[in-house]
Scaffold this motif. Structure first.
Motif, mmCIF file in Angstrom:
data_model
loop_
_atom_site.group_PDB
_atom_site.id
_atom_site.type_symbol
_atom_site.label_atom_id
_atom_site.label_comp_id
_atom_site.label_asym_id
_atom_site.label_seq_id
_atom_site.Cartn_x
_atom_site.Cartn_y
_atom_site.Cartn_z
ATOM 1 N N PRO A 33 51.668 14.801 -42.765
ATOM 2 C CA PRO A 33 50.908 13.744 -43.453
ATOM 3 C C PRO A 33 51.750 12.480 -43.587
ATOM 4 N N SER A 34 51.081 11.398 -43.940
ATOM 5 C CA SER A 34 51.783 10.119 -44.061
ATOM 6 C C SER A 34 51.853 9.625 -45.501
ATOM 7 N N ASP A 35 51.187 10.316 -46.430
ATOM 8 C CA ASP A 35 51.225 9.858 -47.818
ATOM 9 C C ASP A 35 52.303 10.592 -48.598
ATOM 10 N N LEU A 36 52.840 9.937 -49.592
ATOM 11 C CA LEU A 36 53.967 10.466 -50.353
ATOM 12 C C LEU A 36 53.641 11.778 -51.048
ATOM 13 N N ALA A 37 52.429 11.878 -51.614
ATOM 14 C CA ALA A 37 52.069 13.079 -52.365
ATOM 15 C C ALA A 37 52.080 14.313 -51.477
ATOM 16 N N SER A 38 51.522 14.184 -50.278
ATOM 17 C CA SER A 38 51.485 15.322 -49.354
ATOM 18 C C SER A 38 52.877 15.663 -48.851
ATOM 19 N N LEU A 39 53.681 14.653 -48.599
ATOM 20 C CA LEU A 39 55.041 14.889 -48.117
ATOM 21 C C LEU A 39 55.904 15.559 -49.180
ATOM 22 N N ALA A 40 55.691 15.201 -50.439
ATOM 23 C CA ALA A 40 56.466 15.814 -51.520
ATOM 24 C C ALA A 40 56.171 17.305 -51.637
ATOM 25 N N GLU A 41 54.952 17.712 -51.282
ATOM 26 C CA GLU A 41 54.554 19.116 -51.367
ATOM 27 C C GLU A 41 54.515 19.789 -50.000
ATOM 28 N N HIS A 42 55.068 19.148 -48.998
ATOM 29 C CA HIS A 42 54.995 19.668 -47.634
ATOM 30 C C HIS A 42 55.742 20.998 -47.517
ATOM 31 N N PRO A 43 55.169 21.978 -46.815
ATOM 32 C CA PRO A 43 55.817 23.291 -46.687
ATOM 33 C C PRO A 43 57.151 23.259 -45.949
ATOM 34 N N PHE A 44 57.470 22.158 -45.261
ATOM 35 C CA PHE A 44 58.791 22.037 -44.653
ATOM 36 C C PHE A 44 59.876 22.094 -45.717
ATOM 37 N N ARG A 45 59.573 21.568 -46.890
ATOM 38 C CA ARG A 45 60.532 21.576 -47.995
ATOM 39 C C ARG A 45 60.574 22.964 -48.620
ATOM 40 N N SER A 46 61.738 23.364 -49.076
ATOM 41 C CA SER A 46 61.885 24.693 -49.673
ATOM 42 C C SER A 46 61.097 24.775 -50.980
ATOM 43 N N ALA A 47 60.785 26.002 -51.362
ATOM 44 C CA ALA A 47 60.071 26.206 -52.617
ATOM 45 C C ALA A 47 60.878 25.665 -53.792
ATOM 46 N N GLU A 48 62.211 25.810 -53.716
ATOM 47 C CA GLU A 48 63.082 25.310 -54.786
ATOM 48 C C GLU A 48 63.016 23.793 -54.882
ATOM 49 N N ASP A 49 63.026 23.116 -53.738
ATOM 50 C CA ASP A 49 62.951 21.655 -53.745
ATOM 51 C C ASP A 49 61.600 21.174 -54.262
ATOM 52 N N ARG A 50 60.549 21.832 -53.848
ATOM 53 C CA ARG A 50 59.213 21.432 -54.316
ATOM 54 C C ARG A 50 59.067 21.681 -55.814
ATOM 55 N N ALA A 51 59.714 22.729 -56.300
ATOM 56 C CA ALA A 51 59.640 23.015 -57.739
ATOM 57 C C ALA A 51 60.279 21.909 -58.564
ATOM 58 N N ARG A 52 61.242 21.214 -57.972
ATOM 59 C CA ARG A 52 61.930 20.133 -58.697
ATOM 60 C C ARG A 52 61.090 18.857 -58.776
ATOM 61 N N ASN A 53 59.972 18.804 -58.084
ATOM 62 C CA ASN A 53 59.104 17.621 -58.163
ATOM 63 C C ASN A 53 58.693 17.333 -59.606
ATOM 64 N N GLN A 54 58.520 18.404 -60.396
ATOM 65 C CA GLN A 54 58.093 18.220 -61.788
ATOM 66 C C GLN A 54 59.155 17.527 -62.633
ATOM 67 N N HIS A 55 60.413 17.599 -62.193
ATOM 68 C CA HIS A 55 61.505 16.954 -62.917
ATOM 69 C C HIS A 55 61.880 15.593 -62.318
ATOM 70 N N ARG A 56 61.790 15.477 -60.981
ATOM 71 C CA ARG A 56 62.285 14.277 -60.315
ATOM 72 C C ARG A 56 61.194 13.264 -59.999
ATOM 73 N N HIS A 57 59.920 13.693 -60.036
ATOM 74 C CA HIS A 57 58.783 12.786 -59.889
ATOM 75 C C HIS A 57 58.927 11.844 -58.690
ATOM 76 N N PRO A 58 59.088 12.375 -57.485
ATOM 77 C CA PRO A 58 59.345 11.505 -56.329
ATOM 78 C C PRO A 58 58.211 10.552 -55.993
ATOM 79 N N VAL A 59 56.981 11.012 -56.119
ATOM 80 C CA VAL A 59 55.840 10.152 -55.771
ATOM 81 C C VAL A 59 55.759 8.976 -56.727
ATOM 82 N N GLU A 60 55.826 9.279 -58.023
ATOM 83 C CA GLU A 60 55.737 8.223 -59.025
ATOM 84 C C GLU A 60 56.931 7.273 -58.935
#
Length: 286
Positions: A33-60
Motif C-alpha cells: 500500500p501507499s498510505d501510512l496507516a496501511s504501511l504501519a500495519e503491514h505484515p512485512f513488519r514484525s508483530a513486535e514492531d506493529r505492537a509498538r504502534n500504540q506507543h510510537r504513533h507513527p501515522v499521527e
C-alpha cells in the motif's frame, strides 16, 4: 469437432491465466500500500514492531510533520529501522529516502556502545538490500559526530527526521553541531521533525531529568540557535504515566526494560516514555 474442443480448452486456459494474473496483480497491489496507516500495519513488519504502534504513533507523528510521498527525506540514526520500514515504501515511488546510519566499524572503535550501534546499522543495511521489493532504493551515509558529520548536499532535503536521538548528541556535547548540520541540508522552508524523551518540568525555567530525558524548552532553544523556527508542538507521543524517576532512567521502560525482572510489570504498565514531538522549519530567505 476436435479442433472446436481444443479451441474451447485454449480459451478456457487463457481465461484462467488472465484471472490468475489479475488476482496476482491485485494481491501485489494490496501487499504494498501507499498510505501510512496501511504501511504501519503491514505484515512485512514484525508483530513486535506493529505492537509498538500504540506507543510510537507513527501515522499521527508523520502526518503532524507534514510528510508527503513526493518528498526527499533524511532519517538520522534509524537504528533497527522501525520507522524506515514505513518511510521507505511510502517514499520509494515518488520521493526519496536517505538514512544517516552510524558509521561502520573499521576495527579501530574502542567504545562498546559505538561498536553496538555500528552492528545495528550494518544489519539494517543488509536487511534493506535483502528486501528491496519493500524498501526500494534507500540512499545511505555514515553519521558519527564529530568526525563524521556529512548528512548530504546543501539544501538537499524537504524533511529531516530524528526519533529519540537528541539526548545522545547532547550527552556527547554535539547537539548544536548536529542541528546546524541538519539546517544546512534542508531546503528553505524544509521541516525538521524531532521526537525525544521529555524531562519533567519543575518550573518555567527548570526541569528534572534522569538518564535519557531532555528538557523540551532546552531542545527548542538549541534548535532556534541553529537557525530553526518552531512551527508547532504535538502531544501525540505524550505519556502521563511516565514518572521519569527510574534507577536506569528512560531505559527502565519498554522496549529496553533495563531493570530486567525488577518491577517489570510496573514498567510494562507505564509503557514507552513521555515524548516531545516538535516540528521546526528552516525559516530563511535563501
Amino acid at each position: 469437432m476436435l479442433t472446436t474442443i481444443n479451441r474451447i480448452k485454449c480459451n478456457l486456459n487463457l481465461m484462467l491465466f488472465g484471472a490468475a494474473f489479475c488476482s496476482a496483480a491485485a494481491m501485489a497491489g494490496t501487499s504494498m500500500p501507499s498510505d501510512l496507516a496501511s504501511l504501519a500495519e503491514h505484515p512485512f513488519r514484525s508483530a513486535e514492531d506493529r505492537a509498538r504502534n500504540q506507543h510510537r504513533h507513527p501515522v499521527e507523528t508523520l502526518t503532524f510533520f507534514g510528510i508527503q510521498p513526493s518528498m526527499s527525506v533524511l532519517e538520522i540514526w534509524p537504528a533497527r529501522g522501525w520507522y524506515t520500514e514505513i518511510l521507505a515504501p511510502y517514499l520509494k515511488d515518488q520521493g526519496k529516502l536517505t538514512i544517516a546510519s552510524f558509521r561502520v566499524d573499521d576495527g579501530t572503535m574502542q567504545d562498546d556502545r559505538k561498536i553496538f550501534w555500528s552492528r545495528i546499522s550494518e544489519r539494517l543495511t543488509q536487511r534493506i538490500l535483502k528486501h528491496n521489493a519493500h524498501f526500494g532504493t534507500v540512499e545511505q551515509t555514515e553519521f558519527d559526530p564529530p568526525g563524521y558529520m556529512y548528512l548530504g548536499l546543501a539544501q538537499q532535503y524537504d524533511m529531516v527526521l530524528s526519533f529519540r536521538n537528541a539526548h545522545i548528541w547532547n550527552e556527547q556535547g554535539y547537539l548544536l553541531d548536529v542541528f546546524r548540520a541538519v539546517f544546512d541540508v534542508l531546503k528553505p522552508q524544509g521541516v525538521f521533525g524531532i521526537v525525544e524523551h521529555r524531562a519533567s518540568r519543575v518550573s518555567e525555567i527548570s526541569s528534572s531529568a534522569v538518564e535519557g530525558y531532555l528538557d523540551e524548552s532546552y531542545v527548542i532553544a538549541v534548535a532556534e540557535q541553529a537557525g530553526f523556527k518552531l512551527q508547532a508542538k504535538s502531544e501525540v507521543n505524550a505519556n502521563s504515566r511516565d514518572t521519569k524517576d527510574y534507577p536506569k532512567g528512560v531505559y527502565a521502560l519498554p522496549p529496553t526494560l533495563a531493570m530486567g525482572t525488577v518491577e517489570r510489570a510496573r514498567y510494562l504498565a507505564i509503557g514507552e516514555s513521555d515524548r516531545m514531538t516538535l516540528k521546526f522549519v528552516k525559516a530563511t530567505s535563501e
